[in-house]
Design a protein around this motif. Structure first.
Motif, short mmCIF file in Angstrom:
data_model
loop_
_atom_site.label_atom_id
_atom_site.label_comp_id
_atom_site.label_asym_id
_atom_site.label_seq_id
_atom_site.Cartn_x
_atom_site.Cartn_y
_atom_site.Cartn_z
N ALA A 121 25.54 25.40 -6.72
CA ALA A 121 24.50 26.03 -5.90
C ALA A 121 23.21 25.23 -6.08
CB ALA A 121 24.32 27.48 -6.33
N VAL A 122 22.24 25.45 -5.18
CA VAL A 122 20.96 24.75 -5.29
C VAL A 122 19.81 25.76 -5.20
CG1 VAL A 122 21.72 22.48 -4.49
CG2 VAL A 122 20.98 24.20 -2.81
N GLN A 123 18.72 25.41 -5.87
CA GLN A 123 17.53 26.25 -5.86
C GLN A 123 16.33 25.39 -5.45
OE1 GLN A 123 16.56 29.38 -8.91
NE2 GLN A 123 15.25 27.78 -9.71
N GLY A 124 15.57 25.89 -4.50
CA GLY A 124 14.36 25.14 -4.13
C GLY A 124 14.07 25.34 -2.65
N ASN A 125 13.28 24.44 -2.14
CA ASN A 125 12.59 23.34 -2.75
C ASN A 125 11.26 23.09 -2.05
OD1 ASN A 125 13.51 22.19 -0.33
ND2 ASN A 125 14.03 20.23 -1.27
N LEU A 126 10.53 24.19 -1.81
CA LEU A 126 9.21 24.07 -1.16
C LEU A 126 8.20 23.42 -2.11
CD1 LEU A 126 7.71 25.02 1.50
CD2 LEU A 126 6.91 26.97 0.14
N ASP A 127 7.43 22.50 -1.59
CA ASP A 127 6.32 21.90 -2.34
C ASP A 127 5.31 23.01 -2.68
OD1 ASP A 127 4.00 20.60 -3.18
OD2 ASP A 127 4.00 19.14 -1.54
N PRO A 128 5.02 23.25 -3.96
CA PRO A 128 4.10 24.35 -4.29
C PRO A 128 2.73 24.19 -3.64
CG PRO A 128 4.62 23.01 -6.26
CD PRO A 128 5.54 22.56 -5.16
N ILE A 129 2.36 22.97 -3.29
CA ILE A 129 1.03 22.76 -2.70
C ILE A 129 1.04 23.15 -1.21
CG2 ILE A 129 -0.90 21.13 -2.48
CD1 ILE A 129 0.00 21.91 -5.40
N THR A 130 2.23 23.30 -0.62
CA THR A 130 2.32 23.84 0.74
C THR A 130 1.68 25.23 0.81
OG1 THR A 130 4.38 22.65 1.03
CG2 THR A 130 3.92 24.35 2.65
N LEU A 131 1.63 25.92 -0.33
CA LEU A 131 1.08 27.27 -0.36
C LEU A 131 -0.44 27.27 -0.09
CD1 LEU A 131 3.09 28.59 -3.43
CD2 LEU A 131 3.42 29.22 -1.03
N PHE A 132 -1.04 26.10 -0.01
CA PHE A 132 -2.46 26.01 0.34
C PHE A 132 -2.65 25.82 1.85
CE2 PHE A 132 -2.39 25.19 -4.13
CZ PHE A 132 -3.59 25.66 -4.62
N ALA A 133 -1.57 25.73 2.61
CA ALA A 133 -1.65 25.51 4.06
C ALA A 133 -1.84 26.83 4.80
CB ALA A 133 -0.39 24.79 4.53
N GLU A 134 -2.04 26.72 6.12
CA GLU A 134 -2.09 27.91 6.98
C GLU A 134 -0.70 28.54 7.03
OE1 GLU A 134 -4.62 29.18 8.58
OE2 GLU A 134 -6.12 27.59 8.40
N PRO A 135 -0.66 29.87 7.16
CA PRO A 135 0.64 30.57 7.20
C PRO A 135 1.62 29.98 8.22
CG PRO A 135 -1.12 32.15 7.02
CD PRO A 135 -1.79 30.80 7.15
N GLU A 136 1.11 29.51 9.36
CA GLU A 136 2.02 29.00 10.39
C GLU A 136 2.79 27.78 9.90
OE1 GLU A 136 3.17 30.61 12.83
OE2 GLU A 136 4.43 28.85 13.23
N LEU A 137 2.09 26.88 9.20
CA LEU A 137 2.78 25.70 8.66
C LEU A 137 3.73 26.11 7.53
CD1 LEU A 137 1.70 22.14 8.23
CD2 LEU A 137 2.65 23.26 6.22
N ILE A 138 3.30 27.04 6.71
CA ILE A 138 4.17 27.52 5.62
C ILE A 138 5.46 28.09 6.22
CG2 ILE A 138 4.39 29.17 3.72
CD1 ILE A 138 1.33 29.01 3.36
#
Ligand code: CP3
Length: 346
Positions: free
Chosen positions: A279-296
């Motif tokens: 199985a795999v776990q991931g893999n969003l870049d944690p810094i994406t959490l600083f973007a606008e909700p639409e991009l997230i």
């Protein structure tokens, strides 16, 4: 399906009603509730007082609405029980006062005091009693290489010169060091499973510093034994590293049920190249959490599209949430995963 069932089934690549989601460092400085506790207590005080560790763990999991709680603790706690003092210095991260750089220093390390770590198991018991099956309970420990790197360097490192020097020049002492670590980590993991952990995550955060050859020769054998031993306690193992694109096939040979992927690889491609054998776990870049909700939302959707509803995906970040991250964006990810992560189930 409860959070615990969803998490464990996904680890075992069994179908689930929707993709389970939790976050690395979901309890941390980005959260006001954590900062409030941290104002009154040091990091180590929180770790060592089961009531506080449980409170911090529960508060974060409830606030985010995730499927799993990871026990609040730290990777370095076992060092103390092995006879090494360390502290967290503001802005500098962990500092180990007497680094382990010789065969004699390795020989002095103790492996008979894993019982000293029972405060983590006690905290797990409290969290497990609170959530029951509602949420999965994740226990964790460091991997032998990553903990050895802290012991040898005396803290974080950029080039791992002392670590690799010991590994290359004193291979017997290196092996003894990893084996001593593995012996303690196994007991630590056993305590956590007995206390109610449904899954154990093994953090090899800095394995990405190694070439494939060095990983295979100096790290894989001991790690593989540890993974197998933890699995023998009856729980799936998530094996996590960062910057591991080229190491993934070798990491899979540990036999871990789940591999953590960071954002530098495409989840679909990496999973395919692993032959879907774990199985795999991931893999969003944690810094994406600083973007606008639409991009997230688009990035979350992109990751779920790559997983394509195949059994065995756990949604997470590629590494931990950093301070200053807007909490509402983390909550938004949970919402998006719930929206999209139930589609295309097989
Ligand atoms: O919510 C959770 O994820 C559980 C808590 C957790 C902590 N540390 C608490 C913590 C977990 C899973 C860890 C693991 C850990 N600790 C790792 C592996 C994870 C990774 O990032 O790859 C590592 C490398 C450590 C060692 C460590 N502890 C470092 C490098 C630091 C950062 C120092 C700093 O000041 O930023 C810590 C401190 C630490 N551990 C914090 C937290 C919430 C932040 C510091 C604080 O509260 O003072």
């Amino acid at each position: 399906m409860t959070g615990a069932t969803r998490l464990v089934r996904a680890c075992l690549r069994q179908p689930v009603d929707r993709t389970p989601v939790w976050f690395l460092r979901q309890a941390g400085r980005y959260m006001a509730e954590y900062q409030a506790v941290r104002k009154r207590h040091s990091l180590l005080e929180i770790c060592k007082q089961p009531a506080l560790a449980a409170e911090v763990t529960i508060t974060a999991a409830e606030k985010l609405g995730v499927d799993a709680a990871i026990i609040f603790a730290d990777l370095l706690l076992p060092l103390e029980s092995m006879g090494l003092d360390f502290e967290f210095q503001a802005g500098e991260g962990p500092v180990i006062h007497t680094p382990v750089r010789t065969p004699e220093a390795v020989a002095r390390l103790r492996t008979d005091r894993a019982e000293d770590l029972s405060y983590v198991a006690e905290a797990i018991q409290r969290v497990a009693a609170h959530f029951r099956d509602r949420l999965g309970m994740i226990g964790f420990c460091g991997a032998p290489f990553t903990l050895a790197s802290y012991m040898v360097e005396g803290g974080g490192s950029r080039n791992y010169i002392h670590t690799k020097t010991l590994m290359y020049r004193q291979p017997d002492a290196w092996l003894a060091l990893l084996e001593k670590l593995a012996a303690v980590l196994r007991e630590f993991a056993r305590q956590q499973v007995e206390a109610g952990a449904d899954v154990i995550q093994i953090f090899d955060s800095w394995a990405g510093a190694l070439s494939v050859e060095d990983y295979r020769e100096f790290v894989l054998p001991v790690t593989k034994t540890l993974v197998r031993e933890v699995q023998s306690f009856g729980v799936p193992v998530i094996y996590f590293g960062v910057d591991t694109a080229s190491l993934l096939p070798a990491m899979r040979e540990t036999g871990a049920d789940v591999l953590g992927l960071d954002w530098r690889v495409s989840l679909g491609k990496a999973w395919r190249e692993l032959d879907y054998a774990c199985a795999v776990q991931g893999n969003l870049d944690p810094i994406t959490l600083f973007a606008e909700p639409e991009l997230i939302r688009r990035r979350v959707r992109g990751i779920l599209d790559q997983a394509a509803g195949r059994p065995g995906h756990i949604f997470n970040l590629g590494h931990g949430i950093v301070p200053e991250t807007p909490v509402e964006n983390v909550q938004a990810v949970v919402k998006f995963v719930r929206e999209y992560g139930g589609e295309e189930r097989r």
